[in-house]
Design a protein around this motif. Sequence first.
Motif, PDB file in Angstrom:
ATOM      1  N   LEU A  14      76.634 -57.739  37.310  1.00  0.00           N
ATOM      2  CA  LEU A  14      75.415 -57.391  38.021  1.00  0.00           C
ATOM      3  C   LEU A  14      75.608 -57.573  39.528  1.00  0.00           C
ATOM      4  O   LEU A  14      75.217 -56.722  40.322  1.00  0.00           O
ATOM      5  CB  LEU A  14      74.254 -58.248  37.520  1.00  0.00           C
ATOM      6  N   ALA A  15      76.235 -58.671  39.917  1.00  0.00           N
ATOM      7  CA  ALA A  15      76.481 -58.930  41.339  1.00  0.00           C
ATOM      8  C   ALA A  15      77.388 -57.875  41.945  1.00  0.00           C
ATOM      9  O   ALA A  15      77.138 -57.391  43.056  1.00  0.00           O
ATOM     10  CB  ALA A  15      77.076 -60.325  41.521  1.00  0.00           C
ATOM     11  N   ILE A  16      78.427 -57.494  41.217  1.00  0.00           N
ATOM     12  CA  ILE A  16      79.351 -56.471  41.713  1.00  0.00           C
ATOM     13  C   ILE A  16      78.630 -55.129  41.843  1.00  0.00           C
ATOM     14  O   ILE A  16      78.823 -54.407  42.822  1.00  0.00           O
ATOM     15  CB  ILE A  16      80.581 -56.350  40.791  1.00  0.00           C
ATOM     16  N   ALA A  17      77.797 -54.807  40.879  1.00  0.00           N
ATOM     17  CA  ALA A  17      77.080 -53.526  40.910  1.00  0.00           C
ATOM     18  C   ALA A  17      76.078 -53.464  42.054  1.00  0.00           C
ATOM     19  O   ALA A  17      75.874 -52.411  42.650  1.00  0.00           O
ATOM     20  CB  ALA A  17      76.364 -53.298  39.576  1.00  0.00           C
ATOM     21  N   LEU A  18      75.469 -54.596  42.393  1.00  0.00           N
ATOM     22  CA  LEU A  18      74.426 -54.602  43.415  1.00  0.00           C
ATOM     23  C   LEU A  18      74.911 -54.975  44.807  1.00  0.00           C
ATOM     24  O   LEU A  18      74.160 -54.870  45.770  1.00  0.00           O
ATOM     25  CB  LEU A  18      73.299 -55.551  42.989  1.00  0.00           C
ATOM     26  N   PHE A  19      76.165 -55.406  44.942  1.00  0.00           N
ATOM     27  CA  PHE A  19      76.660 -55.850  46.242  1.00  0.00           C
ATOM     28  C   PHE A  19      76.496 -54.810  47.340  1.00  0.00           C
ATOM     29  O   PHE A  19      76.035 -55.136  48.441  1.00  0.00           O
ATOM     30  CB  PHE A  19      78.118 -56.307  46.142  1.00  0.00           C
ATOM     31  N   PRO A  20      76.830 -53.530  47.106  1.00  0.00           N
ATOM     32  CA  PRO A  20      76.624 -52.537  48.177  1.00  0.00           C
ATOM     33  C   PRO A  20      75.164 -52.434  48.615  1.00  0.00           C
ATOM     34  O   PRO A  20      74.885 -52.228  49.789  1.00  0.00           O
ATOM     35  CB  PRO A  20      77.093 -51.231  47.550  1.00  0.00           C
ATOM     36  N   CYS A  21      74.249 -52.602  47.689  1.00  0.00           N
ATOM     37  CA  CYS A  21      72.822 -52.554  48.039  1.00  0.00           C
ATOM     38  C   CYS A  21      72.463 -53.720  48.950  1.00  0.00           C
ATOM     39  O   CYS A  21      71.742 -53.563  49.922  1.00  0.00           O
ATOM     40  CB  CYS A  21      71.956 -52.596  46.784  1.00  0.00           C
ATOM     41  N   LEU A  34      63.740 -58.335  46.540  1.00  0.00           N
ATOM     42  CA  LEU A  34      63.510 -58.388  45.096  1.00  0.00           C
ATOM     43  C   LEU A  34      63.029 -57.041  44.560  1.00  0.00           C
ATOM     44  O   LEU A  34      63.508 -56.565  43.535  1.00  0.00           O
ATOM     45  CB  LEU A  34      62.497 -59.484  44.762  1.00  0.00           C
ATOM     46  N   ALA A  35      62.104 -56.410  45.269  1.00  0.00           N
ATOM     47  CA  ALA A  35      61.580 -55.115  44.821  1.00  0.00           C
ATOM     48  C   ALA A  35      62.669 -54.051  44.842  1.00  0.00           C
ATOM     49  O   ALA A  35      62.749 -53.222  43.931  1.00  0.00           O
ATOM     50  CB  ALA A  35      60.412 -54.693  45.698  1.00  0.00           C
ATOM     51  N   GLY A  36      63.527 -54.092  45.845  1.00  0.00           N
ATOM     52  CA  GLY A  36      64.581 -53.098  45.949  1.00  0.00           C
ATOM     53  C   GLY A  36      65.653 -53.219  44.890  1.00  0.00           C
ATOM     54  O   GLY A  36      66.271 -52.223  44.499  1.00  0.00           O
ATOM     55  N   SER A  40      67.550 -51.696  39.590  1.00  0.00           N
ATOM     56  CA  SER A  40      68.984 -51.769  39.265  1.00  0.00           C
ATOM     57  C   SER A  40      69.272 -52.904  38.298  1.00  0.00           C
ATOM     58  O   SER A  40      70.118 -52.770  37.417  1.00  0.00           O
ATOM     59  CB  SER A  40      69.805 -51.961  40.542  1.00  0.00           C
ATOM     60  N   ALA A  41      68.577 -54.021  38.471  1.00  0.00           N
ATOM     61  CA  ALA A  41      68.793 -55.160  37.576  1.00  0.00           C
ATOM     62  C   ALA A  41      68.406 -54.814  36.140  1.00  0.00           C
ATOM     63  O   ALA A  41      69.139 -55.131  35.198  1.00  0.00           O
ATOM     64  CB  ALA A  41      67.996 -56.373  38.064  1.00  0.00           C
ATOM     65  N   VAL A  42      67.266 -54.153  35.968  1.00  0.00           N
ATOM     66  CA  VAL A  42      66.814 -53.780  34.623  1.00  0.00           C
ATOM     67  C   VAL A  42      67.747 -52.730  34.023  1.00  0.00           C
ATOM     68  O   VAL A  42      68.121 -52.827  32.847  1.00  0.00           O
ATOM     69  CB  VAL A  42      65.353 -53.278  34.655  1.00  0.00           C
ATOM     70  N   GLU A  43      68.155 -51.746  34.820  1.00  0.00           N
ATOM     71  CA  GLU A  43      69.075 -50.725  34.311  1.00  0.00           C
ATOM     72  C   GLU A  43      70.400 -51.339  33.875  1.00  0.00           C
ATOM     73  O   GLU A  43      70.947 -50.981  32.828  1.00  0.00           O
ATOM     74  CB  GLU A  43      69.326 -49.671  35.389  1.00  0.00           C
ATOM     75  N   ALA A  71      76.356 -68.608  49.370  1.00  0.00           N
ATOM     76  CA  ALA A  71      77.394 -69.351  50.081  1.00  0.00           C
ATOM     77  C   ALA A  71      78.728 -68.793  49.632  1.00  0.00           C
ATOM     78  O   ALA A  71      78.858 -68.331  48.515  1.00  0.00           O
ATOM     79  CB  ALA A  71      77.299 -70.833  49.754  1.00  0.00           C
ATOM     80  N   PRO A  72      79.746 -68.745  50.397  1.00  0.00           N
ATOM     81  CA  PRO A  72      79.869 -69.241  51.767  1.00  0.00           C
ATOM     82  C   PRO A  72      79.535 -68.197  52.813  1.00  0.00           C
ATOM     83  O   PRO A  72      79.494 -68.503  53.999  1.00  0.00           O
ATOM     84  CB  PRO A  72      81.339 -69.605  51.854  1.00  0.00           C
ATOM     85  N   LEU A  73      79.273 -66.958  52.440  1.00  0.00           N
ATOM     86  CA  LEU A  73      79.084 -65.895  53.425  1.00  0.00           C
ATOM     87  C   LEU A  73      77.670 -65.820  53.978  1.00  0.00           C
ATOM     88  O   LEU A  73      77.418 -65.135  54.953  1.00  0.00           O
ATOM     89  CB  LEU A  73      79.480 -64.540  52.820  1.00  0.00           C
ATOM     90  N   GLY A  74      76.722 -66.485  53.355  1.00  0.00           N
ATOM     91  CA  GLY A  74      75.360 -66.489  53.841  1.00  0.00           C
ATOM     92  C   GLY A  74      74.524 -65.300  53.425  1.00  0.00           C
ATOM     93  O   GLY A  74      73.434 -65.115  53.923  1.00  0.00           O
ATOM     94  N   TYR A  75      75.025 -64.470  52.509  1.00  0.00           N
ATOM     95  CA  TYR A  75      74.246 -63.321  52.047  1.00  0.00           C
ATOM     96  C   TYR A  75      73.134 -63.781  51.122  1.00  0.00           C
ATOM     97  O   TYR A  75      73.283 -64.749  50.388  1.00  0.00           O
ATOM     98  CB  TYR A  75      75.117 -62.326  51.271  1.00  0.00           C
ATOM     99  N   LEU A  76      72.019 -63.070  51.158  1.00  0.00           N
ATOM    100  CA  LEU A  76      70.960 -63.323  50.192  1.00  0.00           C
ATOM    101  C   LEU A  76      71.266 -62.541  48.933  1.00  0.00           C
ATOM    102  O   LEU A  76      71.796 -61.439  48.986  1.00  0.00           O
ATOM    103  CB  LEU A  76      69.599 -62.847  50.727  1.00  0.00           C
ATOM    104  N   TRP A  77      70.958 -63.091  47.811  1.00  0.00           N
ATOM    105  CA  TRP A  77      71.098 -62.358  46.566  1.00  0.00           C
ATOM    106  C   TRP A  77      69.879 -62.629  45.726  1.00  0.00           C
ATOM    107  O   TRP A  77      69.205 -63.621  45.890  1.00  0.00           O
ATOM    108  CB  TRP A  77      72.393 -62.708  45.822  1.00  0.00           C
ATOM    109  N   SER A  78      69.558 -61.720  44.853  1.00  0.00           N
ATOM    110  CA  SER A  78      68.381 -61.845  44.007  1.00  0.00           C
ATOM    111  C   SER A  78      68.813 -62.103  42.581  1.00  0.00           C
ATOM    112  O   SER A  78      69.778 -61.540  42.107  1.00  0.00           O
ATOM    113  CB  SER A  78      67.532 -60.573  44.093  1.00  0.00           C
ATOM    114  N   GLY A  79      68.103 -62.996  41.929  1.00  0.00           N
ATOM    115  CA  GLY A  79      68.404 -63.330  40.539  1.00  0.00           C
ATOM    116  C   GLY A  79      67.228 -62.956  39.669  1.00  0.00           C
ATOM    117  O   GLY A  79      66.067 -63.173  40.039  1.00  0.00           O
ATOM    118  N   TYR A  80      67.510 -62.367  38.534  1.00  0.00           N
ATOM    119  CA  TYR A  80      66.464 -61.910  37.625  1.00  0.00           C
ATOM    120  C   TYR A  80      66.723 -62.470  36.239  1.00  0.00           C
ATOM    121  O   TYR A  80      67.844 -62.535  35.792  1.00  0.00           O
ATOM    122  CB  TYR A  80      66.443 -60.382  37.540  1.00  0.00           C
ATOM    123  N   ILE A  81      65.658 -62.866  35.567  1.00  0.00           N
ATOM    124  CA  ILE A  81      65.760 -63.348  34.189  1.00  0.00           C
ATOM    125  C   ILE A  81      64.782 -62.553  33.365  1.00  0.00           C
ATOM    126  O   ILE A  81      63.704 -62.268  33.740  1.00  0.00           O
ATOM    127  CB  ILE A  81      65.417 -64.844  34.089  1.00  0.00           C
TER     128      ILE A  81
END
Length: 81
Positions: A14-21, A34-36, A40-43, A71-81
């Motif tokens: 999931l992280a690899i698929a969404l990294f470009p976004c 999160l909305a954006g 993709s997360a559900v798909e 961390a360590p790059l400081g990017y934000l990422w979204s987690g979905y359950i």
Amino acid sequence: MNISAHARRVWQRLAIALFPCWLAQGCVSDTQLLAGNATSAVETANKQAASELSCPGAAGSIRSQRVVQGAPLGYLWSGYI
């Protein structure tokens, strides 16, 4: 394969698929991030269920979501359950 290893693999894909976004988003609010990424997360979850669980009729939904400072790059990422 135990469940934790499977879950880790799903999250990695999931992280690899969404990294470009994430990279292309620039400065966005937590709500926008999160909305954006929600669709993709559900798909991705539906595709994983169809292929790995042999459940082509699976229909995913988001039960919770959060933004975590990466961390360590400081990017934000979204987690979905």
